[in-house]
Scaffold this motif. Structure first.
Motif, PDB file in Angstrom:
ATOM      1  N   PRO A   1     -55.764  -4.583 -15.645  1.00  0.00           N
ATOM      2  CA  PRO A   1     -56.572  -4.824 -16.750  1.00  0.00           C
ATOM      3  C   PRO A   1     -58.080  -5.456 -16.162  1.00  0.00           C
ATOM      4  CG  PRO A   1     -54.490  -6.031 -17.271  1.00  0.00           C
ATOM      5  CD  PRO A   1     -54.499  -5.743 -15.668  1.00  0.00           C
ATOM      6  N   GLN A   2     -58.108  -5.626 -14.859  1.00  0.00           N
ATOM      7  CA  GLN A   2     -59.463  -6.214 -14.366  1.00  0.00           C
ATOM      8  C   GLN A   2     -60.264  -5.086 -13.732  1.00  0.00           C
ATOM      9  OE1 GLN A   2     -58.648  -9.202 -11.580  1.00  0.00           O
ATOM     10  NE2 GLN A   2     -56.872 -10.180 -12.953  1.00  0.00           N
ATOM     11  N   ALA A   3     -59.715  -3.729 -13.477  1.00  0.00           N
ATOM     12  CA  ALA A   3     -60.250  -2.796 -12.536  1.00  0.00           C
ATOM     13  C   ALA A   3     -61.077  -1.945 -13.681  1.00  0.00           C
ATOM     14  CB  ALA A   3     -59.207  -2.106 -11.794  1.00  0.00           C
ATOM     15  N   ASP A   4     -62.096  -1.520 -13.195  1.00  0.00           N
ATOM     16  CA  ASP A   4     -63.078  -0.340 -13.608  1.00  0.00           C
ATOM     17  C   ASP A   4     -62.561   0.826 -12.863  1.00  0.00           C
ATOM     18  OD1 ASP A   4     -64.858  -2.158 -15.285  1.00  0.00           O
ATOM     19  OD2 ASP A   4     -65.339  -2.914 -13.563  1.00  0.00           O
ATOM     20  N   VAL A   5     -62.306   0.917 -12.208  1.00  0.00           N
ATOM     21  CA  VAL A   5     -61.833   1.979 -11.108  1.00  0.00           C
ATOM     22  C   VAL A   5     -60.358   1.996 -10.361  1.00  0.00           C
ATOM     23  CG1 VAL A   5     -62.309   3.803  -9.481  1.00  0.00           C
ATOM     24  CG2 VAL A   5     -64.122   2.983 -10.774  1.00  0.00           C
ATOM     25  N   VAL A   6     -59.409   2.710 -10.578  1.00  0.00           N
ATOM     26  CA  VAL A   6     -58.219   2.615  -9.836  1.00  0.00           C
ATOM     27  C   VAL A   6     -57.978   4.017  -9.100  1.00  0.00           C
ATOM     28  CG1 VAL A   6     -55.530   2.287  -9.986  1.00  0.00           C
ATOM     29  CG2 VAL A   6     -57.077   1.212 -11.647  1.00  0.00           C
ATOM     30  N   ILE A   7     -57.877   3.485  -7.674  1.00  0.00           N
ATOM     31  CA  ILE A   7     -57.800   4.766  -6.699  1.00  0.00           C
ATOM     32  C   ILE A   7     -56.403   4.776  -6.057  1.00  0.00           C
ATOM     33  CG2 ILE A   7     -58.859   5.941  -4.578  1.00  0.00           C
ATOM     34  CD1 ILE A   7     -61.360   4.410  -5.176  1.00  0.00           C
ATOM     35  N   LEU A   8     -55.706   5.706  -6.122  1.00  0.00           N
ATOM     36  CA  LEU A   8     -54.334   5.793  -5.773  1.00  0.00           C
ATOM     37  C   LEU A   8     -54.488   6.717  -4.457  1.00  0.00           C
ATOM     38  CD1 LEU A   8     -52.625   7.603  -8.975  1.00  0.00           C
ATOM     39  CD2 LEU A   8     -52.812   4.847  -8.213  1.00  0.00           C
ATOM     40  N   VAL A   9     -54.082   6.200  -3.376  1.00  0.00           N
ATOM     41  CA  VAL A   9     -53.794   6.625  -2.034  1.00  0.00           C
ATOM     42  C   VAL A   9     -52.487   6.492  -1.625  1.00  0.00           C
ATOM     43  CG1 VAL A   9     -56.149   6.747  -1.472  1.00  0.00           C
ATOM     44  CG2 VAL A   9     -55.019   4.573  -0.963  1.00  0.00           C
ATOM     45  N   THR A  10     -51.356   6.189  -2.370  1.00  0.00           N
ATOM     46  CA  THR A  10     -50.129   5.591  -1.861  1.00  0.00           C
ATOM     47  C   THR A  10     -49.518   6.952  -1.488  1.00  0.00           C
ATOM     48  OG1 THR A  10     -48.011   4.586  -2.696  1.00  0.00           O
ATOM     49  CG2 THR A  10     -49.393   5.574  -4.431  1.00  0.00           C
ATOM     50  N   PRO A  11     -48.291   7.027  -0.575  1.00  0.00           N
ATOM     51  CA  PRO A  11     -47.423   8.126  -0.217  1.00  0.00           C
ATOM     52  C   PRO A  11     -46.341   8.159  -1.514  1.00  0.00           C
ATOM     53  CG  PRO A  11     -46.758   6.206   0.976  1.00  0.00           C
ATOM     54  CD  PRO A  11     -48.186   5.923   0.352  1.00  0.00           C
ATOM     55  N   LEU A  12     -45.744   9.555  -1.549  1.00  0.00           N
ATOM     56  CA  LEU A  12     -44.994   9.798  -2.542  1.00  0.00           C
ATOM     57  C   LEU A  12     -43.659   9.346  -2.133  1.00  0.00           C
ATOM     58  CD1 LEU A  12     -43.903  10.834  -5.219  1.00  0.00           C
ATOM     59  CD2 LEU A  12     -43.860  13.055  -4.095  1.00  0.00           C
ATOM     60  N   THR A  13     -43.018   8.209  -2.526  1.00  0.00           N
ATOM     61  CA  THR A  13     -41.560   7.902  -2.312  1.00  0.00           C
ATOM     62  C   THR A  13     -40.648   7.653  -3.696  1.00  0.00           C
ATOM     63  OG1 THR A  13     -41.861   5.477  -2.429  1.00  0.00           O
ATOM     64  CG2 THR A  13     -42.583   6.636  -0.280  1.00  0.00           C
ATOM     65  N   GLU A  14     -39.738   7.494  -3.399  1.00  0.00           N
ATOM     66  CA  GLU A  14     -38.843   7.189  -4.528  1.00  0.00           C
ATOM     67  C   GLU A  14     -39.292   5.912  -5.598  1.00  0.00           C
ATOM     68  OE1 GLU A  14     -36.700   9.001  -6.141  1.00  0.00           O
ATOM     69  OE2 GLU A  14     -37.165  10.504  -4.746  1.00  0.00           O
ATOM     70  N   ALA A  15     -39.905   5.200  -4.791  1.00  0.00           N
ATOM     71  CA  ALA A  15     -40.620   3.886  -5.570  1.00  0.00           C
ATOM     72  C   ALA A  15     -42.082   4.239  -6.026  1.00  0.00           C
ATOM     73  CB  ALA A  15     -40.823   2.850  -4.503  1.00  0.00           C
ATOM     74  N   THR A  16     -42.669   5.141  -5.626  1.00  0.00           N
ATOM     75  CA  THR A  16     -43.888   5.346  -6.277  1.00  0.00           C
ATOM     76  C   THR A  16     -43.822   6.621  -7.194  1.00  0.00           C
ATOM     77  OG1 THR A  16     -44.467   6.895  -4.365  1.00  0.00           O
ATOM     78  CG2 THR A  16     -44.926   4.534  -4.119  1.00  0.00           C
ATOM     79  N   ARG A  17     -42.945   7.419  -7.333  1.00  0.00           N
ATOM     80  CA  ARG A  17     -42.699   8.572  -8.183  1.00  0.00           C
ATOM     81  C   ARG A  17     -42.595   8.105  -9.448  1.00  0.00           C
ATOM     82  NH1 ARG A  17     -40.950  13.774  -7.602  1.00  0.00           N
ATOM     83  NH2 ARG A  17     -40.466  13.308  -5.249  1.00  0.00           N
ATOM     84  N   GLY A  18     -43.898   8.705 -10.434  1.00  0.00           N
ATOM     85  CA  GLY A  18     -43.907   8.203 -11.529  1.00  0.00           C
ATOM     86  C   GLY A  18     -44.285   6.663 -11.868  1.00  0.00           C
ATOM     87  N   LEU A  19     -44.966   6.046 -10.642  1.00  0.00           N
ATOM     88  CA  LEU A  19     -45.369   4.580 -10.871  1.00  0.00           C
ATOM     89  C   LEU A  19     -46.651   4.464 -11.983  1.00  0.00           C
ATOM     90  CD1 LEU A  19     -46.037   1.819  -9.673  1.00  0.00           C
ATOM     91  CD2 LEU A  19     -47.674   2.853  -8.073  1.00  0.00           C
ATOM     92  N   VAL A  20     -47.447   5.555 -12.032  1.00  0.00           N
ATOM     93  CA  VAL A  20     -48.307   5.541 -12.863  1.00  0.00           C
ATOM     94  C   VAL A  20     -47.893   6.284 -14.224  1.00  0.00           C
ATOM     95  CG1 VAL A  20     -50.708   6.137 -13.411  1.00  0.00           C
ATOM     96  CG2 VAL A  20     -50.131   5.387 -11.003  1.00  0.00           C
ATOM     97  N   GLY A  21     -47.209   5.489 -15.051  1.00  0.00           N
ATOM     98  CA  GLY A  21     -46.499   5.822 -16.338  1.00  0.00           C
ATOM     99  C   GLY A  21     -47.300   5.165 -17.346  1.00  0.00           C
ATOM    100  N   ALA A  22     -46.577   5.365 -18.517  1.00  0.00           N
ATOM    101  CA  ALA A  22     -47.203   4.932 -19.899  1.00  0.00           C
ATOM    102  C   ALA A  22     -47.554   3.610 -19.586  1.00  0.00           C
ATOM    103  CB  ALA A  22     -46.429   5.212 -20.864  1.00  0.00           C
TER     104      ALA A  22
END
Length: 315
Positions: A193-214
């Motif tokens: 909630p504090q961020a004006d810009v969110v930059i994703l540079v994470t690898p794709l793993t089972e933990a990060t798949r769909g991380l950015v959901g609803a």
């Protein structure tokens, strides 16, 4: 690891890679239908770059002698489907450092272009329209980097001169760096909630798949910008579309899910969405850096020394 005489498969002509050890027979293969030699003789396989997973893993089942599989990407998710065909003890190595500068450059370019309204201005130029007005600056913004490895750190290097109000860092687990704390991914509900810009540079793993959901997107502040230079499936496309079509969020995407993005997909024309066709690592910086990496790795392999950047060893 003791070097074994045999074939090395490269996606480049060996004569164009200065400094390769002369211990091996070099075979060029960049994903063509026909193999350049018997895969059974290959001891070091460099997977073709920017080819499908189906292409890159195709020779593995016929490579009983291979000891190192080297990608030319930072991510290794496209290789995982072929690992079951390998004998135990094969090292899978990624290309740490090859794409760092190029991907960080694009993350910054996407951020600046989106904030300053460049896509709309380009469309205005096509129509001979003078679209003056006030646009967001990166200065005084709060930026959240998710995936603080070598590329995430390089993104911060490039953000610092732009006078951001705050830069926060997130990785799988918490740690401390010279620049400040790296927060664990579990702290995202507090940080988003504090961020004006969110930059994703994470690898794709089972933990990060769909991380950015609803739920993730709902916690982002109104008007915030999501920049994805990681992998498309890290973001749930349906949830992102709902947010950008409502006008609440903006997005700048170098990767999408599905990818390539098919004609007619609603992301193409969603408001406040900038799309580049997965070109984070595809720049003039790639080839010379990739070749230097291969020389280092093969020199170590020929000398019986451990190769670098081992992501996993088959069991």
């Amino acid at each position: 690891m003791t070097a074994t005489p045999g074939d090395v498969w490269l996606p480049f002509p060996a004569e164009e890679v200065a400094g390769l050890p002369d211990s091996f027979r070099y075979r060029q293969w960049d994903g063509e239908d026909a193999f350049p030699a018997d895969p059974a003789d290959c001891v070091f396989y460099v997977a073709p770059y920017m080819k499908s997973a189906e292409v890159t893993v195709r020779p593995l089942a016929a490579m009983p002698a291979v000891r190192v599989v080297q990608t030319l990407t930072a991510g290794i998710d496209h290789m995982l489907g072929g690992l079951a065909d390998l004998r135990p003890g094969v090292r899978l190595c990624n290309a740490v450092g090859v794409h760092t500068a190029s991907t960080a450059e694009l993350a910054l370019a996407l951020t600046l272009a989106s904030l300053r309204g460049i896509p709309g201005m380009v469309r205005g130029q096509d129509r001979e329209e003078w679209r003056s007005g006030f646009y967001d600056a990166l200065a005084d913004k709060s930026v959240l980097i998710i995936g603080y490895g070598s590329i995430g750190s390089a993104v911060e290097d490039r953000l610092v001169p732009f006078e951001c109000e705050r830069i926060e860092r997130v990785a799988r687990s918490a740690r401390t760096t010279e620049r400040g704390p790296v927060h664990a991914i579990a702290e995202l509900p507090r940080l988003l909630p504090q961020a004006d810009v969110v930059i994703l540079v994470t690898p794709l793993t089972e933990a990060t798949r769909g991380l950015v959901g609803a739920g993730f997107l709902a916690r982002m502040k109104d008007g915030a910008l999501l920049v994805n230079v990681s992998r498309g499936p890290v973001v749930d496309t349906k949830s992102l579309l709902a947010e950008v079509e409502s006008g609440r969020l903006r997005a700048a995407l170098d990767v999408t899910d599905p990818e390539p993005l098919p004609a007619g997909h609603p992301l193409w024309h969603a408001p406040n969405v900038l799309i580049t066709p997965h070109v984070g690592g595809s720049s003039s910086a790639f080839e010379p850096r990739a070749k230097r990496l291969l020389v280092r790795q093969l020199t170590r392999f020929a000398a019986g020394e451990p190769v670098e950047h081992t992501v996993l060893i088959t069991e």
